[in-house]
Design a protein around this motif. Structure first.
Motif, mmCIF file in Angstrom:
data_model
loop_
_atom_site.group_PDB
_atom_site.id
_atom_site.type_symbol
_atom_site.label_atom_id
_atom_site.label_comp_id
_atom_site.label_asym_id
_atom_site.label_seq_id
_atom_site.Cartn_x
_atom_site.Cartn_y
_atom_site.Cartn_z
ATOM 1 N N TYR A 86 0.795 -1.226 0.000
ATOM 2 C CA TYR A 86 0.000 0.000 0.000
ATOM 3 C C TYR A 86 0.829 1.279 0.000
ATOM 4 C CZ TYR A 86 -3.589 -3.337 1.458
ATOM 5 O OH TYR A 86 -4.452 -4.410 1.522
ATOM 6 N N LYS A 87 2.147 1.167 0.064
ATOM 7 C CA LYS A 87 3.002 2.334 0.261
ATOM 8 C C LYS A 87 2.857 3.394 -0.821
ATOM 9 C CE LYS A 87 6.748 0.345 3.032
ATOM 10 N NZ LYS A 87 8.212 0.071 3.089
ATOM 11 N N ASN A 88 2.432 3.000 -2.001
ATOM 12 C CA ASN A 88 2.328 3.964 -3.097
ATOM 13 C C ASN A 88 1.075 4.824 -3.011
ATOM 14 O OD1 ASN A 88 0.765 1.566 -3.708
ATOM 15 N ND2 ASN A 88 0.422 2.424 -5.740
ATOM 16 N N LEU A 89 0.162 4.493 -2.112
ATOM 17 C CA LEU A 89 -1.147 5.158 -2.112
ATOM 18 C C LEU A 89 -1.146 6.539 -1.467
ATOM 19 C CD1 LEU A 89 -3.546 2.175 -1.300
ATOM 20 C CD2 LEU A 89 -2.902 3.119 -3.530
ATOM 21 N N GLY A 90 -0.279 6.754 -0.471
ATOM 22 C CA GLY A 90 -0.307 8.043 0.198
ATOM 23 C C GLY A 90 0.734 8.139 1.291
ATOM 24 N N ASP A 91 0.590 9.174 2.114
ATOM 25 C CA ASP A 91 1.502 9.368 3.245
ATOM 26 C C ASP A 91 1.147 8.459 4.411
ATOM 27 O OD1 ASP A 91 3.032 11.817 2.257
ATOM 28 O OD2 ASP A 91 0.946 12.458 2.051
ATOM 29 N N TYR A 92 -0.140 8.169 4.518
ATOM 30 C CA TYR A 92 -0.631 7.262 5.558
ATOM 31 C C TYR A 92 -1.565 6.250 4.929
ATOM 32 C CZ TYR A 92 0.646 11.377 8.316
ATOM 33 O OH TYR A 92 1.312 12.447 8.832
ATOM 34 N N ILE A 93 -1.552 5.055 5.463
ATOM 35 C CA ILE A 93 -2.485 4.013 5.036
ATOM 36 C C ILE A 93 -3.311 3.609 6.255
ATOM 37 C CG2 ILE A 93 -2.738 1.816 3.852
ATOM 38 C CD1 ILE A 93 -1.136 3.970 2.300
ATOM 39 N N LEU A 94 -4.612 3.623 6.115
ATOM 40 C CA LEU A 94 -5.499 3.185 7.192
ATOM 41 C C LEU A 94 -6.232 1.937 6.713
ATOM 42 C CD1 LEU A 94 -7.663 5.408 9.495
ATOM 43 C CD2 LEU A 94 -8.637 3.335 8.510
ATOM 44 N N ILE A 95 -5.966 0.831 7.379
ATOM 45 C CA ILE A 95 -6.577 -0.451 7.021
ATOM 46 C C ILE A 95 -7.657 -0.797 8.038
ATOM 47 C CG2 ILE A 95 -6.202 -2.906 6.607
ATOM 48 C CD1 ILE A 95 -4.909 -1.165 4.524
ATOM 49 N N THR A 96 -8.829 -1.137 7.541
ATOM 50 C CA THR A 96 -9.955 -1.450 8.415
ATOM 51 C C THR A 96 -10.203 -2.952 8.469
ATOM 52 O OG1 THR A 96 -11.600 -1.255 6.631
ATOM 53 C CG2 THR A 96 -11.008 0.765 7.825
ATOM 54 N N ASP A 97 -10.893 -3.346 9.506
ATOM 55 C CA ASP A 97 -11.234 -4.753 9.727
ATOM 56 C C ASP A 97 -12.393 -5.143 8.806
ATOM 57 O OD1 ASP A 97 -11.954 -7.236 10.636
ATOM 58 O OD2 ASP A 97 -12.068 -6.672 12.752
ATOM 59 N N PRO A 98 -12.177 -6.054 7.846
ATOM 60 C CA PRO A 98 -13.238 -6.406 6.900
ATOM 61 C C PRO A 98 -14.375 -7.218 7.517
ATOM 62 C CG PRO A 98 -11.361 -7.856 6.604
ATOM 63 C CD PRO A 98 -10.945 -6.816 7.602
ATOM 64 N N LYS A 99 -14.169 -7.683 8.758
ATOM 65 C CA LYS A 99 -15.235 -8.468 9.393
ATOM 66 C C LYS A 99 -16.383 -7.566 9.887
ATOM 67 C CE LYS A 99 -12.385 -10.479 12.308
ATOM 68 N NZ LYS A 99 -11.102 -10.014 11.723
ATOM 69 N N VAL A 100 -16.111 -6.279 10.012
ATOM 70 C CA VAL A 100 -17.174 -5.362 10.425
ATOM 71 C C VAL A 100 -18.098 -5.123 9.232
ATOM 72 C CG1 VAL A 100 -17.698 -3.051 11.298
ATOM 73 C CG2 VAL A 100 -15.650 -4.251 12.088
ATOM 74 N N PRO A 101 -19.420 -5.288 9.410
ATOM 75 C CA PRO A 101 -20.348 -5.130 8.279
ATOM 76 C C PRO A 101 -20.247 -3.766 7.623
ATOM 77 C CG PRO A 101 -21.452 -6.116 10.157
ATOM 78 C CD PRO A 101 -20.113 -5.656 10.649
ATOM 79 N N ARG A 102 -20.378 -3.755 6.311
ATOM 80 C CA ARG A 102 -20.420 -2.521 5.538
ATOM 81 C C ARG A 102 -21.755 -1.802 5.772
ATOM 82 N NH1 ARG A 102 -15.752 -1.116 2.081
ATOM 83 N NH2 ARG A 102 -14.294 -2.717 2.807
ATOM 84 N N THR A 103 -21.764 -0.503 5.521
ATOM 85 C CA THR A 103 -23.021 0.234 5.737
ATOM 86 C C THR A 103 -24.011 0.021 4.598
ATOM 87 O OG1 THR A 103 -22.108 2.245 4.713
ATOM 88 C CG2 THR A 103 -21.875 2.016 7.092
ATOM 89 N N PHE A 104 -23.499 -0.374 3.441
ATOM 90 C CA PHE A 104 -24.392 -0.794 2.355
ATOM 91 C C PHE A 104 -23.595 -1.711 1.450
ATOM 92 C CE2 PHE A 104 -22.429 3.123 0.836
ATOM 93 C CZ PHE A 104 -22.045 2.814 -0.461
#
Length: 319
Positions: free
Chosen positions: A299-317
């Protein structure tokens, strides 16, 4: 079916997104443990507070989200709160989710003149507005400005169908709602990414990079997606630039779909044109099935910071 009828059908479908889950389904039990932040410069994971401290000498931070990620919406509110605690009323929120032509309505709501019901109706809020409401309500409570940064879709649609030249025929009153003409259009790798989305090149496209995630249909007939997308990007950059010219001591947290800021393309590139001296940071947010054991090198090419979320948490839609 007529391609333009199909275009409007897809646009309507995308703008209404999908059946959203109830807020309790997606926010219960969320915490900082549901996401991790990585500093590309430092080469290791950091806390939200460390990120906020790094913002001290910066003017704009781009928070590139995936629109249906409940954890990233939680993190956005956490970031806004942390920024406010550090910089108080120097913080301004800028949002892709509101168009320039509703700025007056936004100001009326933030100042307590109108009801939320009327605000939501007249600003044409996205169908998952529940995801962004905490940001708006926090800004309202703390008397923070919100920049309605985007170009109305009627003009981006016009640009995609008829080209940039067609926008010149619009009255002056309409032109204040999008970036000055002529605006720069996508080039290089960003153009290639848009062409991938349009189906004009072969190769994989990540789920977060689909046309649906930015509320635009794929290329069909003579519709020029890069031309339309570039008007959105340029207008958001111009909105931020104009705001900072009027409020040079402010710091802006810009919230947009990650496609609009990943790798320093799109809005970030456009902002450099309008305000070359503005200092920026980019945060790219996505989820990873390997959470919490992340291969940050991907992910290093994406930006200055990378924030990765837990995919087990349900999406809002659902997409």
């Amino acid at each position: 079916m007529n391609p333009f009828i199909l275009f409007f059908f897809i646009l309507f479908y995308c703008s209404t997104l999908a059946k959203a889950q109830s807020p309790s389904d997606t926010t219960k039990g969320l915490s900082g443990k549901n996401y991790l932040i990585y500093s590309v410069k430092l080469g290791h994971e950091i806390t939200m507070q460390e990120l906020v401290n790094d913002f001290k000498n910066t003017d704009v931070i781009f928070y590139g989200e995936e629109h249906n990620d409940s954890v990233t919406h939680y993190a956005e509110k956490a970031m806004l709160l942390a920024l406010y605690n550090a910089y108080n009323n120097s913080i301004t929120l800028s949002m892709e989710m509101f168009d320039r032509d509703v700025q007056g309505v936004m100001n009326e709501y933030l100042n307590g003149y109108i009801r939320e019901k009327d605000f939501k109706h007249d600003t044409r809020v996205w169908s998952n507005y529940r995801d962004y409401r905490p940001l708006v309500e926090f800004a309202k409570e703390k008397h923070l400005d919100i920049v309605c940064a985007n170009a109305p879709s009627r003009y981006t649609n016009m640009a995609g169908r008829k080209g940039q030249k067609a926008l010149e025929s619009l009255p002056v009153s309409a032109k204040k709602y999008f970036a000055p003409l002529p605006y720069d259009t996508a080039a290089g790798k960003y153009y290639e990414k848009l062409q991938e989305m349009s189906g004009h090149t072969k190769g994989p496209v990540s789920k977060s990079d689909t046309a649906k995630s930015i509320n635009m249909p794929p290329m069909m007939g003579t519709f020029n997606l890069p031309m339309a997308q570039s008007l959105w990007d340029a207008t958001m950059a111009w909105s931020i630039s104009e705001y900072l010219k009027e409020h040079p001591l402010k710091k802006v947290m810009q919230v947009n779909g990650r496609f609009h800021s990943d790798e320093g393309y799109a809005i970030v590139t456009q902002l450099k044109k309008y305000s070359p001296k503005v200092k920026t940071l980019i945060l790219a947010s996505t989820s990873d099935d390997a959470f919490p054991t992340i291969d940050w090198g991907k992910y290093k090419n994406l930006g200055d910071y990378i924030l990765i979320t837990d995919p087990k948490v349900p999406r809002t839609f659902k997409d």
